[in-house]
Enzyme design. Sequence first.
Site, PDB file in Angstrom:
ATOM      1  N   LYS A 125       0.834  -1.207   0.000  1.00 18.26           N
ATOM      2  CA  LYS A 125       0.000   0.000   0.000  1.00 18.26           C
ATOM      3  C   LYS A 125       0.869   1.257   0.000  1.00 18.26           C
ATOM      4  O   LYS A 125       0.607   2.211  -0.732  1.00 18.26           O
ATOM      5  CB  LYS A 125      -0.926   0.002   1.228  1.00 18.26           C
ATOM      6  CG  LYS A 125      -2.090  -0.953   1.078  1.00 18.26           C
ATOM      7  CD  LYS A 125      -2.809  -1.211   2.395  1.00 18.26           C
ATOM      8  CE  LYS A 125      -3.885  -2.274   2.194  1.00 18.26           C
ATOM      9  NZ  LYS A 125      -4.456  -2.789   3.441  1.00 18.26           N
ATOM     10  N   GLN A 155      -4.790  -1.414   9.637  1.00 16.60           N
ATOM     11  CA  GLN A 155      -4.673  -2.756   9.068  1.00 16.60           C
ATOM     12  C   GLN A 155      -5.267  -3.783  10.034  1.00 16.60           C
ATOM     13  O   GLN A 155      -4.912  -3.824  11.207  1.00 16.60           O
ATOM     14  CB  GLN A 155      -3.185  -3.062   8.798  1.00 16.60           C
ATOM     15  CG  GLN A 155      -2.941  -4.364   8.088  1.00 16.60           C
ATOM     16  CD  GLN A 155      -3.472  -4.377   6.654  1.00 16.60           C
ATOM     17  OE1 GLN A 155      -3.306  -3.424   5.908  1.00 16.60           O
ATOM     18  NE2 GLN A 155      -4.120  -5.464   6.275  1.00 16.60           N
ATOM     19  N   ASP A 197     -11.352   2.942   4.133  1.00 16.40           N
ATOM     20  CA  ASP A 197     -11.756   1.536   4.044  1.00 16.40           C
ATOM     21  C   ASP A 197     -13.275   1.411   4.000  1.00 16.40           C
ATOM     22  O   ASP A 197     -13.796   0.353   3.654  1.00 16.40           O
ATOM     23  CB  ASP A 197     -11.252   0.769   5.280  1.00 16.40           C
ATOM     24  CG  ASP A 197     -10.120  -0.191   4.931  1.00 16.40           C
ATOM     25  OD1 ASP A 197      -9.922  -0.467   3.733  1.00 16.40           O
ATOM     26  OD2 ASP A 197      -9.449  -0.664   5.860  1.00 16.40           O
TER      27      ASP A 197
END
Length: 300
Positions: free
Chosen positions: A54, A98, A121
Amino acid sequence: MTAMLIDGKAHAGALRARVAAVVAGLREAHDLMPGLAVVLVGEDPASEVYVRSKGRQTREAGMASFEHRLPGSASQDEVLALVEALNQDPDVHGILVQLPLPLQIRADLVINAIAPEKDVDGFHISNVGRLGTGQRAMVPCTPLGCLMLLRAHHGMLEGMDAVVVGRSNIVGKPMAHLLLGENCTVTIAHSRSRDLRAICKRADILIAAVGRPAMIEGDWIKPGATVIDVGINRVPAPELGADKTRLVGDVDFGSVLPVAGAITPVPGGVGPMTIACLLANTVTAACRALALPEPDGLGL
Ligand code: NDP
């Protein structure tokens, strides 16, 4: 008949190029550099790989990447304090924590501590509610990537029968909402569904998000259907050598290929779209933060 392959890698490359072009334009016209902060707690090796990837792709798109690493022993309060600092940081437009988090930390509390407008997200309860009620939301990256692939392949999806196998909060449920938003007739199947084969067999669009290698077989598929395989499963691959593994999807690719009209491969299908959509969501968040018009082609 052999299904057409939907090349997620190529689509993701095109989306990343579009993101990079928009970012260059934002820097030029508004001196704005979209920034993505990724928080990694602990040393989970798979998470390490995702976070590195990422960060690299964020930088390659011309954006700012901020990586924050906390030890696996970090307390919930430490993680919440970091999230709050990132919420306040004007250089950070997107925040991603994460998952999974260590057991002592409640993921729902941490996710809901992220400012909804920075929740790239799309897991914050407010974004979940907004998506579910058809309002402008941050859309979770994997379902967003699936929808982009479907739109690129079909154009309009209106009136199609869509079956989503899997009802997780991160893939199955938001996917179903997105397909409903496209005016599909949507069925969500799960581990308690009866006669899954018959349910799948009526799908014009079948989304497999289960986490069981090669579970969906060729005779579950309506001839000509479009099959989106979200699953990523690592299985032993003795043909590659002792202790070797390979990735397979939730769909039995070999038996589905002659029946389906189109299919995403694993790897190289949905996976690459997920990170590309994360970058796109970060640019969208940056534009919204500055009340700039949202660039075309990065979202819905
Ligand atoms: P979860 O484990 O959270 O959810 C799995 C879902 O599948 C559940 O709803 C479960 O039903 C259902 N299920 C399990 N077994 C069966 C069965 N035998 N028949 C029917 N339904 C079943 O997984 P995720 O949604 O997080 O992920 C799904 C897959 O997608 C995984 O392989 C994951 O690695 C992959 N993935 C890929 C991403 C990408 O970027 N390509 C991103 C995220 C995930 P129930 O609710 O009843 O338990």
